[in-house]
Design an enzyme around this catalytic site. Sequence first.
Site, PDB file in Angstrom:
ATOM      1  N   ASP A  54      34.919  66.875   4.744  1.00 20.94           N
ATOM      2  CA  ASP A  54      34.630  65.753   5.639  1.00 20.94           C
ATOM      3  C   ASP A  54      33.886  66.193   6.903  1.00 20.94           C
ATOM      4  O   ASP A  54      34.189  67.236   7.482  1.00 20.94           O
ATOM      5  CB  ASP A  54      35.935  65.071   6.081  1.00 20.94           C
ATOM      6  CG  ASP A  54      36.705  64.433   4.929  1.00 20.94           C
ATOM      7  OD1 ASP A  54      36.540  64.869   3.780  1.00 20.94           O
ATOM      8  OD2 ASP A  54      37.493  63.504   5.206  1.00 20.94           O
ATOM      9  N   ASP A  82      32.612  61.429   3.122  1.00 19.04           N
ATOM     10  CA  ASP A  82      33.106  61.118   4.471  1.00 19.04           C
ATOM     11  C   ASP A  82      32.178  61.682   5.550  1.00 19.04           C
ATOM     12  O   ASP A  82      32.573  62.470   6.407  1.00 19.04           O
ATOM     13  CB  ASP A  82      34.562  61.572   4.671  1.00 19.04           C
ATOM     14  CG  ASP A  82      35.558  60.583   4.067  1.00 19.04           C
ATOM     15  OD1 ASP A  82      35.143  59.721   3.275  1.00 19.04           O
ATOM     16  OD2 ASP A  82      36.762  60.664   4.395  1.00 19.04           O
ATOM     17  N   HIS A 115      35.206  56.809   2.840  1.00 20.25           N
ATOM     18  CA  HIS A 115      34.618  56.134   4.004  1.00 20.25           C
ATOM     19  C   HIS A 115      33.199  55.643   3.754  1.00 20.25           C
ATOM     20  O   HIS A 115      32.655  54.916   4.589  1.00 20.25           O
ATOM     21  CB  HIS A 115      34.663  57.033   5.244  1.00 20.25           C
ATOM     22  CG  HIS A 115      36.005  57.037   5.902  1.00 20.25           C
ATOM     23  ND1 HIS A 115      36.308  56.266   7.010  1.00 20.25           N
ATOM     24  CD2 HIS A 115      37.146  57.688   5.580  1.00 20.25           C
ATOM     25  CE1 HIS A 115      37.577  56.459   7.342  1.00 20.25           C
ATOM     26  NE2 HIS A 115      38.104  57.322   6.486  1.00 20.25           N
ATOM     27  N   HIS A 164      35.801  63.839  -3.849  1.00 20.37           N
ATOM     28  CA  HIS A 164      36.287  63.653  -2.490  1.00 20.37           C
ATOM     29  C   HIS A 164      37.811  63.680  -2.399  1.00 20.37           C
ATOM     30  O   HIS A 164      38.395  64.392  -1.587  1.00 20.37           O
ATOM     31  CB  HIS A 164      35.770  62.345  -1.882  1.00 20.37           C
ATOM     32  CG  HIS A 164      36.293  62.141  -0.486  1.00 20.37           C
ATOM     33  ND1 HIS A 164      35.872  62.923   0.569  1.00 20.37           N
ATOM     34  CD2 HIS A 164      37.241  61.298   0.019  1.00 20.37           C
ATOM     35  CE1 HIS A 164      36.534  62.556   1.666  1.00 20.37           C
ATOM     36  NE2 HIS A 164      37.366  61.585   1.360  1.00 20.37           N
TER      37      HIS A 164
END
Length: 307
Positions: A54, A82, A115, A164
Amino acid sequence: MGDMSDLDRQIDQLRRCELIKENEVKALCAKAREILVEESNVQRVDSPVTVCGDIHGQFYDLKELFRVGGDVPETNYLFMGDFVDRGFYSVETFLLLLALKVRYPDRITLIRGNHESRQITQVYGFYDECLRKYGSVTVWRYCTEIFDYLSLSAIIDGKIFCVHGGLSPSIQTLDQIRTIDRKQEVPHDGPMCDLLWSDPEDTTGWGVSPRGAGYLFGSDVVAQFNAANDIDMICRAHQLVMEGYKWHFNETVLTVWSAPNYCYRCGNVAAILELDEHLQKEFIIFEAAPQETRGIPSKKPVADYFL
């Protein structure tokens, strides 16, 4: 080739944390879409490669990552999603990564995080940041359309599966991931959601996730998945780890976290994983970019958006 010199200028601008114009964002996203649409849900990546977790809009820490890990295209990178939300510079962060992808498509792989979603970005900052910096939601719309084209996972040399979040009870094989229609907003449940939301947990089987999406998965689930797909390990991001990386289940799952001092207050270090051509691993640990190198976002930014 005028296109490339334009793109190089935009990359230079973005590297300085300067915005590019709205019509340039539109054109960049159109080019990115042409490249991403060709990628598989399980995108093949060749070693040597440097794997990153991230970033969350922490632009100056991304610059630090490139400082310690090497620049694109000299270093081949895989980012596990992200890119946006929570940090102050989601726009510049995502657009720089996207511009590098368009300029050097074979040297940088971007996969989708939880995200990279319309719904999540409206809550955690990216939407508001686009609105503040450009004076309209158009740039947010261009970017979120690109999110839908990002690959869901990657496989390095056929041996290291990168995603992810984690695994899904609906998925036993990589081929099942390949059949997902990814070009959509992240659903609330189902296999695509699970890949982006799940977490490893010291348990057996599947558990309910406290995140309200995805699942907790145990070591037995991982052993089965890795054997069925003839892979050595799963590499993922999604969870803050104070040391930058963390092994799970006898080194069959690895969490990599690449946002140092997360949210500018967590005090964690960050890591990236360098894999050589024999998949030998070397972790590079780095701290947040020194205060003096970052323009702290002023309360009233100058020339905040293009009219």
